[in-house]
Motif scaffolding. Structure first.
Motif, PDB file in Angstrom:
ATOM      1  N   SER A 113       1.023  -1.343   0.045  1.00  0.00           N
ATOM      2  CA  SER A 113       0.185   0.360  -0.137  1.00  0.00           C
ATOM      3  C   SER A 113       0.465   1.173   0.155  1.00  0.00           C
ATOM      4  O   SER A 113       0.298   2.190   0.253  1.00  0.00           O
ATOM      5  CB  SER A 113      -1.601  -0.069   1.060  1.00  0.00           C
ATOM      6  OG  SER A 113       0.100  -0.525   2.715  1.00  0.00           O
ATOM      7  N   SER A 114       2.270   1.294   0.176  1.00  0.00           N
ATOM      8  CA  SER A 114       3.298   2.264  -0.060  1.00  0.00           C
ATOM      9  C   SER A 114       3.791   3.153  -1.259  1.00  0.00           C
ATOM     10  O   SER A 114       3.221   1.977  -2.553  1.00  0.00           O
ATOM     11  CB  SER A 114       4.303   2.234   0.634  1.00  0.00           C
ATOM     12  OG  SER A 114       4.211   1.496   1.827  1.00  0.00           O
ATOM     13  N   PRO A 115       3.227   4.384  -1.352  1.00  0.00           N
ATOM     14  CA  PRO A 115       3.533   4.676  -2.546  1.00  0.00           C
ATOM     15  C   PRO A 115       4.209   4.276  -2.823  1.00  0.00           C
ATOM     16  O   PRO A 115       5.723   4.035  -2.514  1.00  0.00           O
ATOM     17  CB  PRO A 115       3.300   6.432  -1.578  1.00  0.00           C
ATOM     18  CG  PRO A 115       2.927   6.601  -1.017  1.00  0.00           C
ATOM     19  CD  PRO A 115       2.900   4.930   0.037  1.00  0.00           C
ATOM     20  N   ARG A 116       5.207   4.324  -4.811  1.00  0.00           N
ATOM     21  CA  ARG A 116       6.611   3.926  -5.419  1.00  0.00           C
ATOM     22  C   ARG A 116       5.719   4.043  -6.398  1.00  0.00           C
ATOM     23  O   ARG A 116       5.595   4.642  -7.124  1.00  0.00           O
ATOM     24  CB  ARG A 116       5.907   1.773  -4.564  1.00  0.00           C
ATOM     25  CG  ARG A 116       4.733   1.481  -5.743  1.00  0.00           C
ATOM     26  CD  ARG A 116       4.963   0.382  -5.156  1.00  0.00           C
ATOM     27  NE  ARG A 116       3.848  -1.061  -5.754  1.00  0.00           N
ATOM     28  CZ  ARG A 116       2.275  -0.838  -5.367  1.00  0.00           C
ATOM     29  NH1 ARG A 116       2.476   0.309  -3.639  1.00  0.00           N
ATOM     30  NH2 ARG A 116       1.198  -1.042  -5.819  1.00  0.00           N
ATOM     31  N   ALA A 117       7.204   3.358  -6.826  1.00  0.00           N
ATOM     32  CA  ALA A 117       7.614   4.423  -8.503  1.00  0.00           C
ATOM     33  C   ALA A 117       8.317   3.453  -9.064  1.00  0.00           C
ATOM     34  O   ALA A 117       9.413   3.058  -8.731  1.00  0.00           O
ATOM     35  CB  ALA A 117       7.863   5.640  -8.785  1.00  0.00           C
ATOM     36  N   GLU A 118       8.576   3.100 -10.159  1.00  0.00           N
ATOM     37  CA  GLU A 118       9.517   2.269 -10.776  1.00  0.00           C
ATOM     38  C   GLU A 118      10.253   3.160 -11.868  1.00  0.00           C
ATOM     39  O   GLU A 118       9.799   3.680 -12.684  1.00  0.00           O
ATOM     40  CB  GLU A 118       8.580   1.398 -12.437  1.00  0.00           C
ATOM     41  CG  GLU A 118       9.100   0.074 -13.733  1.00  0.00           C
ATOM     42  CD  GLU A 118       8.399  -0.260 -14.454  1.00  0.00           C
ATOM     43  OE1 GLU A 118       8.853  -0.406 -15.805  1.00  0.00           O
ATOM     44  OE2 GLU A 118       7.065   0.003 -14.291  1.00  0.00           O
ATOM     45  N   VAL A 119      11.175   2.696 -11.727  1.00  0.00           N
ATOM     46  CA  VAL A 119      12.639   3.670 -12.203  1.00  0.00           C
ATOM     47  C   VAL A 119      12.685   2.938 -13.769  1.00  0.00           C
ATOM     48  O   VAL A 119      12.153   2.002 -14.136  1.00  0.00           O
ATOM     49  CB  VAL A 119      13.933   2.903 -11.847  1.00  0.00           C
ATOM     50  CG1 VAL A 119      15.009   3.231 -12.646  1.00  0.00           C
ATOM     51  CG2 VAL A 119      13.976   3.138 -10.098  1.00  0.00           C
ATOM     52  N   MET A 120      12.912   3.612 -14.897  1.00  0.00           N
ATOM     53  CA  MET A 120      12.389   3.855 -15.934  1.00  0.00           C
ATOM     54  C   MET A 120      13.867   4.453 -16.731  1.00  0.00           C
ATOM     55  O   MET A 120      14.133   3.830 -17.798  1.00  0.00           O
ATOM     56  CB  MET A 120      11.651   4.971 -16.347  1.00  0.00           C
ATOM     57  CG  MET A 120       9.771   5.003 -16.365  1.00  0.00           C
ATOM     58  SD  MET A 120       8.880   3.750 -16.104  1.00  0.00           S
ATOM     59  CE  MET A 120       9.268   3.287 -18.258  1.00  0.00           C
ATOM     60  N   PHE A 121      14.172   5.267 -16.451  1.00  0.00           N
ATOM     61  CA  PHE A 121      15.961   5.264 -16.856  1.00  0.00           C
ATOM     62  C   PHE A 121      17.077   4.841 -15.280  1.00  0.00           C
ATOM     63  O   PHE A 121      17.011   5.790 -14.315  1.00  0.00           O
ATOM     64  CB  PHE A 121      15.939   6.733 -17.408  1.00  0.00           C
ATOM     65  CG  PHE A 121      14.911   7.205 -18.233  1.00  0.00           C
ATOM     66  CD1 PHE A 121      15.328   6.336 -19.686  1.00  0.00           C
ATOM     67  CD2 PHE A 121      14.401   8.042 -18.042  1.00  0.00           C
ATOM     68  CE1 PHE A 121      14.459   6.589 -20.437  1.00  0.00           C
ATOM     69  CE2 PHE A 121      13.134   8.133 -18.719  1.00  0.00           C
ATOM     70  CZ  PHE A 121      13.403   7.392 -20.477  1.00  0.00           C
ATOM     71  N   ASP A 122      18.502   4.307 -16.023  1.00  0.00           N
ATOM     72  CA  ASP A 122      19.279   3.966 -15.076  1.00  0.00           C
ATOM     73  C   ASP A 122      19.514   6.140 -14.371  1.00  0.00           C
ATOM     74  O   ASP A 122      19.973   6.540 -15.262  1.00  0.00           O
ATOM     75  CB  ASP A 122      20.575   4.050 -15.363  1.00  0.00           C
ATOM     76  CG  ASP A 122      20.232   2.116 -15.974  1.00  0.00           C
ATOM     77  OD1 ASP A 122      19.665   1.737 -15.354  1.00  0.00           O
ATOM     78  OD2 ASP A 122      21.174   1.725 -16.510  1.00  0.00           O
ATOM     79  N   PHE A 123      20.120   6.314 -13.585  1.00  0.00           N
ATOM     80  CA  PHE A 123      20.465   7.916 -12.780  1.00  0.00           C
ATOM     81  C   PHE A 123      21.746   6.548 -11.500  1.00  0.00           C
ATOM     82  O   PHE A 123      21.799   5.855 -11.266  1.00  0.00           O
ATOM     83  CB  PHE A 123      19.118   8.078 -12.011  1.00  0.00           C
ATOM     84  CG  PHE A 123      19.481  10.191 -11.309  1.00  0.00           C
ATOM     85  CD1 PHE A 123      19.830  10.041 -12.097  1.00  0.00           C
ATOM     86  CD2 PHE A 123      20.267   9.413 -10.093  1.00  0.00           C
ATOM     87  CE1 PHE A 123      20.584  11.843 -11.570  1.00  0.00           C
ATOM     88  CE2 PHE A 123      19.852  10.384  -8.960  1.00  0.00           C
ATOM     89  CZ  PHE A 123      20.334  11.780 -10.147  1.00  0.00           C
ATOM     90  N   ARG A 124      22.591   7.623 -12.103  1.00  0.00           N
ATOM     91  CA  ARG A 124      23.994   8.021 -11.388  1.00  0.00           C
ATOM     92  C   ARG A 124      24.182   8.857 -10.259  1.00  0.00           C
ATOM     93  O   ARG A 124      23.924   9.962 -10.448  1.00  0.00           O
ATOM     94  CB  ARG A 124      24.937   8.008 -11.995  1.00  0.00           C
ATOM     95  CG  ARG A 124      26.505   7.862 -10.836  1.00  0.00           C
ATOM     96  CD  ARG A 124      27.739   7.407 -11.793  1.00  0.00           C
ATOM     97  NE  ARG A 124      28.688   7.322 -11.004  1.00  0.00           N
ATOM     98  CZ  ARG A 124      29.950   5.915 -10.649  1.00  0.00           C
ATOM     99  NH1 ARG A 124      28.652   4.901 -11.350  1.00  0.00           N
ATOM    100  NH2 ARG A 124      30.358   5.505  -9.773  1.00  0.00           N
ATOM    101  N   GLY A 125      23.502   8.480  -8.878  1.00  0.00           N
ATOM    102  CA  GLY A 125      23.571   9.925  -7.935  1.00  0.00           C
ATOM    103  C   GLY A 125      24.409  10.547  -7.573  1.00  0.00           C
ATOM    104  O   GLY A 125      26.296  10.084  -8.147  1.00  0.00           O
ATOM    105  N   ASN A 126      25.213  12.220  -7.538  1.00  0.00           N
ATOM    106  CA  ASN A 126      25.738  12.649  -7.514  1.00  0.00           C
ATOM    107  C   ASN A 126      26.490  12.963  -5.657  1.00  0.00           C
ATOM    108  O   ASN A 126      25.693  14.616  -5.244  1.00  0.00           O
ATOM    109  CB  ASN A 126      25.748  13.984  -7.829  1.00  0.00           C
ATOM    110  CG  ASN A 126      27.308  15.423  -7.613  1.00  0.00           C
ATOM    111  OD1 ASN A 126      28.286  14.511  -7.493  1.00  0.00           O
ATOM    112  ND2 ASN A 126      26.700  16.194  -8.061  1.00  0.00           N
ATOM    113  N   GLY A 127      26.505  12.471  -5.095  1.00  0.00           N
ATOM    114  CA  GLY A 127      26.958  12.288  -4.053  1.00  0.00           C
ATOM    115  C   GLY A 127      25.820  11.049  -2.422  1.00  0.00           C
ATOM    116  O   GLY A 127      25.539  10.878  -3.453  1.00  0.00           O
TER     117      GLY A 127
END
Length: 349
Positions: free
Chosen positions: A170-184
């Motif tokens: 029941s939690s809010p959630r999302a599907e990742v559509m593109f790879d993303f590299r975090g900065n930090g």
């Protein structure tokens, strides 16, 4: 009479179609390898109707556009512009020698100013076909996979962390559509196909979530929302909303609709009347509206221009100690009325 001729006569921003671009900002640069290696600019475009999308343009496309616009609109004598001419902003010149990445990076501030200058021209100029095609999101643009979008990151990394709900279904959630590299450490690394659980909204473009036992922020444009954050529960520690919100009230004879609208932080500095009008039309899906605020005496005052907006903000800040508001809610509220019903609410009626 054509729409362009009508706009030349009336200069009425409200007559523009909703898909007309009104601002553009370079979000990043990307290298393209092939027979010739080159860099292209990733540009976030915002339209009059409030939509946002990304386009990808090379410097030579800026150069070609500028030549077309110069031929069509530059006056022969800059000191004596005619009715069908305008002074175009300066485009940074070509550079033939040097590191391509460094050249592209150095052009970003100048190209941002150039695009701001173009989209700040007279209203009729924004209907030019070459200009609209330059800022139009083509099928090729929409198929591109965005990367870091470094220049769209939130201005602050100090994000309060809230505990995720245990009921994952029941939690809010999302599907990742593109790879993303975090900065930090504050930003998550995402891989396409993963499911990330949403915790709160940081601003209009960034969310905070948890993935693989790690918590961090990430750009919303990289994911597809499966279950959104509930409007009333998007709160951080302390009970206040986790993002900047403006309380907006649509007044109609049948009742009042109240919305807490997520907005960019710079709206607190000095929004324009046109910005507020465009945003409220998009929020309430009504075109014939008027904007109002309540003064310290409780009267409903209509807003007609930027000076009225300044007065509303000044009076709203003066009442901060008298009216208790959530931490991240603006010190002023916006009352929206239908033009046809304006007399019902006017304090002068």
């Amino acid at each position: 009479m054509s729409l362009m001729q009508q706009l030349r006569d009336e200069s009425d921003f409200d007559q523009l179609p909703h898909n007309i671009p009104i601002s553009a900002t370079i979000a990043d640069i990307e290298e393209k390898k092939g027979f010739i290696d080159y860099y292209r600019f990733v540009i976030e475009v915002k339209t009059k109707g409030g939509s946002k999308y990304l386009i990808y343009r090379r410097y030579r496309e800026f150069f070609n556009l500028h030549q077309i616009l110069e031929f069509k609109y530059s006056p022969e004598d800059p000191d004596k512009p005619g009715p069908n001419t305008c002074i175009l902003p300066s485009l940074p010149g070509k550079v033939f020698i040097g590191n391509k990445r460094e050249i592209a990076e150095s052009r970003i501030p100048e190209l941002n100013m150039y695009m701001k200058g173009l989209l700040g021209q007279p209203i009729w100029f924004l209907l030019d076909e070459a200009l609209r095609m330059f800022f139009y999101q083509t099928d090729l643009d929409s198929e591109q996979q965005p990367r870091a979008l470094r220049r769209l990151r939130p201005p602050t990394r100090k994000v309060k962390t809230v505990k995720p709900k245990m009921d994952l279904f029941s939690s809010p959630r999302a599907e990742v559509m593109f790879d993303f590299r975090g900065n930090g450490k504050a930003e998550l690394n995402l891989k396409r196909g993963e499911v990330i659980f949403l915790l709160q909204r940081v601003n209009a473009d960034w969310l905070e979530g948890t993935l693989n036992n790690q918590t961090g922020i990430f750009p919303q444009s990289f994911v597809k929302i499966i279950k959104p954050l509930p409007e009333s529960d998007s709160e951080g520690e302390g009970g206040g909303p986790a993002y900047s919100c403006l309380r907006c009230l649509l007044l109609t004879p049948s009742g009042v609709q109240t919305r807490d609208v997520c907005v960019q932080e710079d709206l607190t500095i000095q929004p324009t009347y046109k910005d507020l009008m465009s945003r409220m039309r998009n929020v309430f899906k009504e075109d014939d509206i008027a904007l109002n605020y309540r003064d310290p005496e409780g009267d409903l005052i209509r807003i007609l221009d930027d000076e009225d907006v300044q007065l509303m903000i000044k009076e709203g800040r003066g009442q901060q100690g008298k009216i208790k508001r959530p931490v991240n809610q603006f010190p002023w509220e916006l009352y929206v009325t239908l033009v046809s019903d304006l007399s019902v609410y006017s304090s002068e009626a």
